[in-house]
Scaffold this motif. Structure first.
Motif, PDB file in Angstrom:
ATOM      1  N   GLY A  86       0.803  -1.210   0.000  1.00 20.74           N
ATOM      2  CA  GLY A  86       0.000   0.000   0.000  1.00 20.74           C
ATOM      3  C   GLY A  86       0.837   1.261   0.000  1.00 20.74           C
ATOM      4  O   GLY A  86       0.474   2.262  -0.621  1.00 20.74           O
ATOM      5  N   LEU A  87       1.982   1.220   0.683  1.00 17.54           N
ATOM      6  CA  LEU A  87       2.877   2.380   0.743  1.00 17.54           C
ATOM      7  C   LEU A  87       3.413   2.700  -0.645  1.00 17.54           C
ATOM      8  O   LEU A  87       3.374   3.855  -1.094  1.00 17.54           O
ATOM      9  N   VAL A  88       3.951   1.686  -1.328  1.00 14.35           N
ATOM     10  CA  VAL A  88       4.508   1.897  -2.673  1.00 14.35           C
ATOM     11  C   VAL A  88       3.428   2.389  -3.625  1.00 14.35           C
ATOM     12  O   VAL A  88       3.635   3.325  -4.408  1.00 14.35           O
ATOM     13  N   TRP A  89       2.262   1.763  -3.564  1.00 14.59           N
ATOM     14  CA  TRP A  89       1.162   2.137  -4.456  1.00 14.59           C
ATOM     15  C   TRP A  89       0.691   3.558  -4.194  1.00 14.59           C
ATOM     16  O   TRP A  89       0.421   4.328  -5.124  1.00 14.59           O
ATOM     17  N   ALA A  90       0.592   3.944  -2.921  1.00  9.43           N
ATOM     18  CA  ALA A  90       0.122   5.290  -2.576  1.00  9.43           C
ATOM     19  C   ALA A  90       1.112   6.352  -3.043  1.00  9.43           C
ATOM     20  O   ALA A  90       0.709   7.391  -3.584  1.00  9.43           O
ATOM     21  N   SER A 156      -9.479 -13.645  -0.014  1.00  8.37           N
ATOM     22  CA  SER A 156      -8.312 -13.935  -0.845  1.00  8.37           C
ATOM     23  C   SER A 156      -7.379 -12.723  -0.787  1.00  8.37           C
ATOM     24  O   SER A 156      -7.763 -11.630  -0.347  1.00  8.37           O
ATOM     25  N   TRP A 157      -6.154 -12.918  -1.259  1.00  9.69           N
ATOM     26  CA  TRP A 157      -5.190 -11.820  -1.266  1.00  9.69           C
ATOM     27  C   TRP A 157      -5.612 -10.701  -2.202  1.00  9.69           C
ATOM     28  O   TRP A 157      -5.119  -9.579  -2.100  1.00  9.69           O
ATOM     29  N   TRP A 158      -6.539 -10.994  -3.125  1.00 11.25           N
ATOM     30  CA  TRP A 158      -7.027  -9.952  -4.017  1.00 11.25           C
ATOM     31  C   TRP A 158      -7.746  -8.853  -3.250  1.00 11.25           C
ATOM     32  O   TRP A 158      -7.850  -7.722  -3.736  1.00 11.25           O
ATOM     33  N   VAL A 159      -8.241  -9.158  -2.068  1.00 11.15           N
ATOM     34  CA  VAL A 159      -8.871  -8.124  -1.244  1.00 11.15           C
ATOM     35  C   VAL A 159      -7.868  -7.020  -0.938  1.00 11.15           C
ATOM     36  O   VAL A 159      -8.204  -5.822  -0.973  1.00 11.15           O
ATOM     37  N   TYR A 160      -6.627  -7.417  -0.648  1.00  8.22           N
ATOM     38  CA  TYR A 160      -5.593  -6.433  -0.342  1.00  8.22           C
ATOM     39  C   TYR A 160      -5.016  -5.798  -1.602  1.00  8.22           C
ATOM     40  O   TYR A 160      -4.697  -4.604  -1.621  1.00  8.22           O
ATOM     41  N   LEU A 161      -4.873  -6.595  -2.653  1.00  4.51           N
ATOM     42  CA  LEU A 161      -4.259  -6.081  -3.881  1.00  4.51           C
ATOM     43  C   LEU A 161      -5.198  -5.133  -4.623  1.00  4.51           C
ATOM     44  O   LEU A 161      -4.779  -4.072  -5.098  1.00  4.51           O
ATOM     45  N   VAL A 162      -6.470  -5.545  -4.727  1.00  3.58           N
ATOM     46  CA  VAL A 162      -7.448  -4.722  -5.435  1.00  3.58           C
ATOM     47  C   VAL A 162      -8.074  -3.696  -4.499  1.00  3.58           C
ATOM     48  O   VAL A 162      -8.431  -2.591  -4.909  1.00  3.58           O
ATOM     49  N   GLY A 163      -8.218  -4.072  -3.244  1.00  4.39           N
ATOM     50  CA  GLY A 163      -8.914  -3.208  -2.297  1.00  4.39           C
ATOM     51  C   GLY A 163      -8.119  -2.023  -1.828  1.00  4.39           C
ATOM     52  O   GLY A 163      -8.656  -1.170  -1.108  1.00  4.39           O
ATOM     53  N   GLY A 164      -6.833  -1.934  -2.195  1.00  4.79           N
ATOM     54  CA  GLY A 164      -6.071  -0.747  -1.857  1.00  4.79           C
ATOM     55  C   GLY A 164      -6.587   0.447  -2.634  1.00  4.79           C
ATOM     56  O   GLY A 164      -7.311   0.311  -3.618  1.00  4.79           O
ATOM     57  N   PRO A 165      -6.245   1.651  -2.210  1.00  4.49           N
ATOM     58  CA  PRO A 165      -6.757   2.833  -2.911  1.00  4.49           C
ATOM     59  C   PRO A 165      -6.254   2.877  -4.343  1.00  4.49           C
ATOM     60  O   PRO A 165      -5.069   2.722  -4.611  1.00  4.49           O
ATOM     61  N   ALA A 166      -7.195   3.053  -5.301  1.00  7.75           N
ATOM     62  CA  ALA A 166      -6.809   3.140  -6.708  1.00  7.75           C
ATOM     63  C   ALA A 166      -5.932   4.356  -6.942  1.00  7.75           C
ATOM     64  O   ALA A 166      -5.031   4.337  -7.774  1.00  7.75           O
ATOM     65  N   ILE A 167      -6.206   5.415  -6.224  1.00  7.60           N
ATOM     66  CA  ILE A 167      -5.373   6.614  -6.296  1.00  7.60           C
ATOM     67  C   ILE A 167      -5.434   7.316  -4.951  1.00  7.60           C
ATOM     68  O   ILE A 167      -6.499   7.408  -4.336  1.00  7.60           O
ATOM     69  N   ILE A 216       3.758  11.354   2.644  1.00  5.97           N
ATOM     70  CA  ILE A 216       2.694  10.463   2.179  1.00  5.97           C
ATOM     71  C   ILE A 216       2.992   9.028   2.584  1.00  5.97           C
ATOM     72  O   ILE A 216       2.095   8.294   3.018  1.00  5.97           O
ATOM     73  N   ALA A 217       4.251   8.608   2.455  1.00  6.27           N
ATOM     74  CA  ALA A 217       4.626   7.238   2.815  1.00  6.27           C
ATOM     75  C   ALA A 217       4.402   6.976   4.302  1.00  6.27           C
ATOM     76  O   ALA A 217       3.889   5.925   4.693  1.00  6.27           O
ATOM     77  N   ILE A 218       4.777   7.938   5.143  1.00  5.37           N
ATOM     78  CA  ILE A 218       4.645   7.758   6.591  1.00  5.37           C
ATOM     79  C   ILE A 218       3.180   7.689   6.998  1.00  5.37           C
ATOM     80  O   ILE A 218       2.760   6.779   7.723  1.00  5.37           O
ATOM     81  N   THR A 219       2.383   8.648   6.553  1.00  3.13           N
ATOM     82  CA  THR A 219       0.974   8.672   6.948  1.00  3.13           C
ATOM     83  C   THR A 219       0.198   7.488   6.362  1.00  3.13           C
ATOM     84  O   THR A 219      -0.693   6.939   7.023  1.00  3.13           O
ATOM     85  N   THR A 220       0.552   7.092   5.132  1.00  7.10           N
ATOM     86  CA  THR A 220      -0.126   5.941   4.528  1.00  7.10           C
ATOM     87  C   THR A 220       0.216   4.657   5.260  1.00  7.10           C
ATOM     88  O   THR A 220      -0.659   3.821   5.511  1.00  7.10           O
ATOM     89  N   SER A 221       1.495   4.471   5.593  1.00  9.33           N
ATOM     90  CA  SER A 221       1.895   3.256   6.300  1.00  9.33           C
ATOM     91  C   SER A 221       1.219   3.167   7.657  1.00  9.33           C
ATOM     92  O   SER A 221       0.807   2.080   8.090  1.00  9.33           O
ATOM     93  N   GLN A 222       1.057   4.294   8.336  1.00  6.61           N
ATOM     94  CA  GLN A 222       0.364   4.283   9.620  1.00  6.61           C
ATOM     95  C   GLN A 222      -1.094   3.892   9.455  1.00  6.61           C
ATOM     96  O   GLN A 222      -1.631   3.101  10.245  1.00  6.61           O
ATOM     97  N   ALA A 223      -1.742   4.429   8.433  1.00  5.13           N
ATOM     98  CA  ALA A 223      -3.160   4.132   8.222  1.00  5.13           C
ATOM     99  C   ALA A 223      -3.370   2.666   7.855  1.00  5.13           C
ATOM    100  O   ALA A 223      -4.282   2.010   8.379  1.00  5.13           O
TER     101      ALA A 223
END
Length: 299
Positions: A86-90, A156-167, A216-223
């Motif tokens: 999620g951090l990398v994607w965000a 399934s792991w798709w919940v985490y892969l797809v369920g992350g924020p699209a943007i 952004i990385a810090i706040t996203t990782s915390q969330a």
């Protein structure tokens, strides 16, 4: 020259002392409770500072190495993997989105940006049921074919892969604000020197945004690290649980011989959630200040 202590200085230090004590107290309470067994916790009237009569480190051993529950190591691993993804994607979506809305010109750009910002006014809890239905009816997944229903990508792991924020909308807003301070002449000079679009984006503009991307990385990782709702509502297998969701499930699943939830273990595992984020905030808090300063946002 010695500093003159005025009453206002003394009062300020007293307020800071008790304020700091109030912030540290929950951590101290969790540590002290971690030395208790479930039976002692259930049979003791817990005071402000619980002291174990027969201290044990079993809860801390479970936290560190999964001694009492091997699944704890898996929960930690799932939390780390999900947070890293999620951090990398965000960071990536926030930077590219900010670049598009600050550097590119196209019809409807400002309107689209306002629509994206407006989505941040919707409370996340409102999206739980629609998201559940979306995951359960995901096409060609989990038995969802033309004439039959199924479970979609639930559990399934798709919940985490797809369920992350699209943007990352707020991250995009912050990067946009920051990039608008960078003159367009920098891009033009790079083009004259023969730099292509990707080189301008990733080798010239992106390094300039390091403070805001770090924020952004810090706040996203915390969330994401603290998120319990996604795995709790959209997964059921133990192999897919993260640590926050696992603690929520332990209120009914973690039983001791007395038939009661193992609250000392749950509280100790809560330390495993709290301490990493405290350390990240402590060592990287300057990037939060720099990141907000670069966007021109004042608190």
């Amino acid at each position: 020259m010695s500093r003159q202590w005025r009453p206002i200085h003394v009062f300020g230090h007293v307020v800071l002392f008790f304020g700091g004590l109030a912030l540290v107290y929950p951590i101290l309470f969790m540590v002290m409770t971690g030395f208790m067994t479930a039976e002692e916790y259930a049979g003791t009237v817990i005071g402000p500072f619980p002291i174990a009569k027969d201290p044990t480190i079993e809860n801390f051993m479970t936290l560190v190495g999964g001694a009492g529950d091997p699944l704890v190591r898996l929960y930690f691993l799932n939390s780390i993997l999900r947070t890293a993804y999620g951090l990398v994607w965000a960071v990536l979506t926030a930077f590219l989105g900010g670049y598009v809305f600050s550097r590119l010109k196209f019809r409807g750009r400002d309107t689209l940006f306002l629509v994206l910002l407006a989505t941040q006014m919707v409370p996340p809890v409102v999206a739980i049921i629609p998201t559940f239905i979306e995951f359960a009816r995901w096409p060609l997944a989990g038995g969802n074919y033309i004439f039959t229903g199924g479970e979609g990508i639930l559990d399934s792991w798709w919940v985490y892969l797809v369920g992350g924020p699209a943007i990352n909308i707020m991250g995009t807003f912050l990067v946009k604000q920051s990039l608008e301070k960078v003159p367009f002449e920098l891009d033009e000079a790079a083009k004259i020197d023969g730099a292509g679009t990707f080189r301008i984006i990733f080798q010239i503009l992106m390094p300039l945004q390091f403070p805001i991307l770090a924020f952004i990385a810090i706040t996203t990782s915390q969330a994401i690290w603290n998120d319990w709702a996604t795995p709790f509502f959209f997964t059921t297998s133990n192999e897919l649980q993260t640590l926050p969701a696992a603690i929520s499930r332990m209120s009914s699943l973690a039983q001791n011989p007395m038939g009661l939830p193992n609250y000392p273990l749950m509280i100790t595992l809560g330390l495993g959630i709290t301490i990493p984020m405290l350390l990240i905030f402590f060592f990287f808090q300057r990037y939060i200040v720099q990141g907000l300063a670069n966007t021109g946002i004042k608190g």
